[in-house]
Design a protein around this motif. Structure first.
Motif, mmCIF file in Angstrom:
data_model
loop_
_atom_site.group_PDB
_atom_site.id
_atom_site.type_symbol
_atom_site.label_atom_id
_atom_site.label_comp_id
_atom_site.label_asym_id
_atom_site.label_seq_id
_atom_site.Cartn_x
_atom_site.Cartn_y
_atom_site.Cartn_z
ATOM 1 N N ALA A 159 0.973 -1.306 -0.181
ATOM 2 C CA ALA A 159 0.060 0.081 0.065
ATOM 3 C C ALA A 159 0.851 1.218 -0.113
ATOM 4 O O ALA A 159 0.552 2.264 -0.880
ATOM 5 C CB ALA A 159 -0.924 -0.083 1.360
ATOM 6 N N ALA A 160 1.957 1.199 0.890
ATOM 7 C CA ALA A 160 2.688 2.322 0.798
ATOM 8 C C ALA A 160 3.441 2.597 -0.769
ATOM 9 O O ALA A 160 3.528 3.807 -0.986
ATOM 10 C CB ALA A 160 3.763 2.091 1.748
ATOM 11 N N GLN A 161 3.885 1.315 -1.155
ATOM 12 C CA GLN A 161 4.334 1.795 -2.702
ATOM 13 C C GLN A 161 3.370 2.315 -3.501
ATOM 14 O O GLN A 161 3.779 3.252 -4.267
ATOM 15 C CB GLN A 161 4.910 0.192 -3.037
ATOM 16 N N VAL A 162 2.172 1.816 -3.520
ATOM 17 C CA VAL A 162 1.439 2.312 -4.436
ATOM 18 C C VAL A 162 0.887 3.798 -3.996
ATOM 19 O O VAL A 162 0.959 4.751 -4.829
ATOM 20 C CB VAL A 162 -0.091 1.498 -4.161
ATOM 21 N N MET A 163 0.677 4.292 -2.881
ATOM 22 C CA MET A 163 0.946 5.631 -2.477
ATOM 23 C C MET A 163 2.145 6.445 -3.146
ATOM 24 O O MET A 163 1.827 7.560 -3.437
ATOM 25 C CB MET A 163 0.703 5.969 -0.929
ATOM 26 N N ILE A 164 3.311 6.104 -3.032
ATOM 27 C CA ILE A 164 4.144 6.544 -3.584
ATOM 28 C C ILE A 164 4.437 7.038 -5.106
ATOM 29 O O ILE A 164 4.639 7.909 -5.443
ATOM 30 C CB ILE A 164 5.681 5.826 -3.067
ATOM 31 N N SER A 171 3.298 12.781 0.387
ATOM 32 C CA SER A 171 1.917 12.232 0.548
ATOM 33 C C SER A 171 1.834 10.811 1.089
ATOM 34 O O SER A 171 0.796 10.584 2.067
ATOM 35 C CB SER A 171 1.205 12.373 -0.823
ATOM 36 N N ALA A 172 2.733 9.941 0.754
ATOM 37 C CA ALA A 172 2.711 8.823 1.156
ATOM 38 C C ALA A 172 2.900 8.605 2.753
ATOM 39 O O ALA A 172 2.356 7.988 3.716
ATOM 40 C CB ALA A 172 3.510 7.605 0.525
ATOM 41 N N LEU A 173 3.957 9.362 3.036
ATOM 42 C CA LEU A 173 4.327 9.532 4.417
ATOM 43 C C LEU A 173 3.119 10.083 5.467
ATOM 44 O O LEU A 173 2.762 9.800 6.640
ATOM 45 C CB LEU A 173 5.468 10.473 4.787
ATOM 46 N N ALA A 174 2.435 10.927 4.714
ATOM 47 C CA ALA A 174 1.271 11.586 5.395
ATOM 48 C C ALA A 174 0.002 10.569 5.782
ATOM 49 O O ALA A 174 -0.389 10.617 6.488
ATOM 50 C CB ALA A 174 0.569 12.778 4.557
ATOM 51 N N GLY A 175 -0.020 9.720 4.417
ATOM 52 C CA GLY A 175 -0.966 8.587 4.778
ATOM 53 C C GLY A 175 -0.719 7.503 5.986
ATOM 54 O O GLY A 175 -1.400 7.212 6.506
ATOM 55 N N LEU A 176 0.676 7.210 6.021
ATOM 56 C CA LEU A 176 1.228 6.492 6.963
ATOM 57 C C LEU A 176 1.043 7.228 8.219
ATOM 58 O O LEU A 176 0.883 6.434 9.360
ATOM 59 C CB LEU A 176 2.765 6.158 6.847
ATOM 60 N N LEU A 249 15.153 -3.045 -11.377
ATOM 61 C CA LEU A 249 13.935 -3.802 -11.095
ATOM 62 C C LEU A 249 12.757 -2.686 -10.745
ATOM 63 O O LEU A 249 13.277 -1.466 -10.164
ATOM 64 C CB LEU A 249 14.087 -4.797 -10.256
ATOM 65 N N PRO A 250 11.631 -2.947 -11.113
ATOM 66 C CA PRO A 250 10.580 -2.030 -10.521
ATOM 67 C C PRO A 250 10.534 -1.816 -9.303
ATOM 68 O O PRO A 250 10.811 -2.696 -8.462
ATOM 69 C CB PRO A 250 9.201 -2.658 -11.055
ATOM 70 N N PRO A 251 9.945 -0.734 -8.554
ATOM 71 C CA PRO A 251 9.941 -0.695 -7.113
ATOM 72 C C PRO A 251 8.986 -1.416 -6.423
ATOM 73 O O PRO A 251 9.355 -1.898 -5.275
ATOM 74 C CB PRO A 251 9.398 0.867 -6.808
ATOM 75 N N THR A 252 8.051 -1.962 -7.251
ATOM 76 C CA THR A 252 7.006 -2.932 -6.453
ATOM 77 C C THR A 252 7.621 -4.387 -6.047
ATOM 78 O O THR A 252 7.148 -5.028 -5.490
ATOM 79 C CB THR A 252 5.936 -3.193 -7.543
ATOM 80 N N VAL A 253 8.770 -4.544 -6.783
ATOM 81 C CA VAL A 253 9.572 -5.932 -6.394
ATOM 82 C C VAL A 253 9.877 -5.765 -4.960
ATOM 83 O O VAL A 253 9.567 -6.447 -4.464
ATOM 84 C CB VAL A 253 10.653 -5.969 -7.398
ATOM 85 N N GLY A 254 10.398 -4.398 -4.706
ATOM 86 C CA GLY A 254 10.989 -4.593 -3.274
ATOM 87 C C GLY A 254 9.618 -4.662 -2.279
ATOM 88 O O GLY A 254 9.611 -5.167 -1.324
#
Length: 332
Positions: A159-164, A171-176, A249-254
């Motif tokens: 979920a954090a990666q999607v927000m990033i 904005s992702a940090l604000a959501g967290l 590699l894509p960030p989603t892999v991490g």
């Protein structure tokens, strides 16, 4: 399930277990997802990899040093108040990281979040559940708590990666931070344990408790064994996403790798908790370590020799990173 076992699962224990599991899941999920922010923050130019890694080191030192004090505060003032205040610290720490500066990273992402995790992780929450659970079901209740806590990484990291990707890392940090603030409300669900008889043994003070713990051989060995968790909790969760980005590699892999660690940790913890009464502590721990060593070797061997394209991209990415570092030193 026998009638006696059903009586042991009191409403206060069940409600507190749900609350503790939710808080532990959020706390560990948020903590394990911070490594996803290293690459975008470094690319933004505000911090370096070394700065981010040092902030996470401060966080873990604050986490470890703060746990005994948080436990003592929990004994004195109750888990509800301590966990609620820690959730506020968690929210404030994530908000300070949004500034992107070194000071916000060290104080917010390092000190404040470290102290918050000390009060919203296993040390305090296991104590809350252990007081409510009878000895017959205590191991099961604690294993359920630990397993549910590992599920947070499985949900929060993707979920954090999607927000990033959809918004920005700020904005992702604000959501967290909003997720961290929700732990304040969840902490209100904690229930108090039944009062003990007046003729019971006196409660030991902090100095006496530390002395008793250090004189216990099993406690010392278990504490030394926890050094192995540093590889997963600190090194992999912090540096794996950035390493994957360097490899091209894509960030989603991490994010998916962190989520996979979380779900496997959940099942492994639950299995260990169920196996503990039947196999015993030594056999259960020995089997875990004997399985972990060949699995680690196999994964590393596959990562180094399998998937040629990913290996080439990783090599090229590391070469680019080295050239960038050399260019920055020449420019300076």
């Amino acid at each position: 399930m026998s009638q006696q076992t059903r009586k042991n699962w009191t409403p206060a224990l069940v409600i507190s277990l749900v609350a503790a599991g939710s808080i532990l899941s959020l706390s560990m999920g948020l903590r394990q997802s911070l490594g996803l922010f290293m690459d975008p923050m470094v690319r933004g130019g505000a911090v370096t990899v070394a700065t981010f890694g040092f902030a996470m080191a401060i966080q873990n030192l604050a986490w470890g040093i703060g746990q005994p004090f948080m436990g003592a505060l929990c004994d004195r003032y109750g888990g509800r108040l301590v966990v609620a205040c820690a959730a506020f610290l968690y929210c404030a720490g994530l908000a300070m990281m949004i500034s992107g500066g070194v000071l916000g990273l060290y104080i917010g992402g390092g000190l404040l979040i470290g102290l918050a995790v000390a009060a919203t992780s296993h040390g305090v929450l296991v104590g809350i559940i252990s007081r409510l659970a009878s000895p017959m079901i205590r191991a099961t209740a604690v294993s359920i708590l630990a397993a549910v806590g590992s599920l947070g990484t499985f949900v929060v990291a993707p979920a954090a990666q999607v927000m990033i990707e959809q918004w920005s890392w700020q904005s992702a940090l604000a959501g967290l931070a909003l997720l961290a603030a929700s732990m304040t409300t969840i902490a209100l669900l904690f229930r108090h344990s039944a009062p003990r008889a007046a003729a019971g043994p006196p409660r030991p003070n902090a100095r006496r408790a530390i002395g008793q713990a250090l004189s216990n051989r099993s406690f010392v060995i278990t504490t030394l064994a926890f050094f192995a968790c540093g590889f997963q909790l600190i090194f992999i969760a912090t540096h794996l996403p950035n390493f994957i980005a360097i490899c091209g590699l894509p960030p989603t892999v991490g994010a998916n790798a962190l989520a996979l660690i979380g779900i496997c940790n959940a099942f492994g913890t639950l299995l260990a908790g169920v196996s503990l009464p039947a196999l015993g502590k030594r056999a259960c721990t020995g089997n875990d370590l004997s399985l972990a060593h060949p699995v680690d070797r196999g994964v590393l061997r596959h990562a180094c020799h399998g998937r040629d394209h990913a290996h080439l991209r990783c090599r090229d990415g590391l070469s680019v990173a080295q050239r960038r570092a050399s260019g920055q030193r020449d420019h300076q």
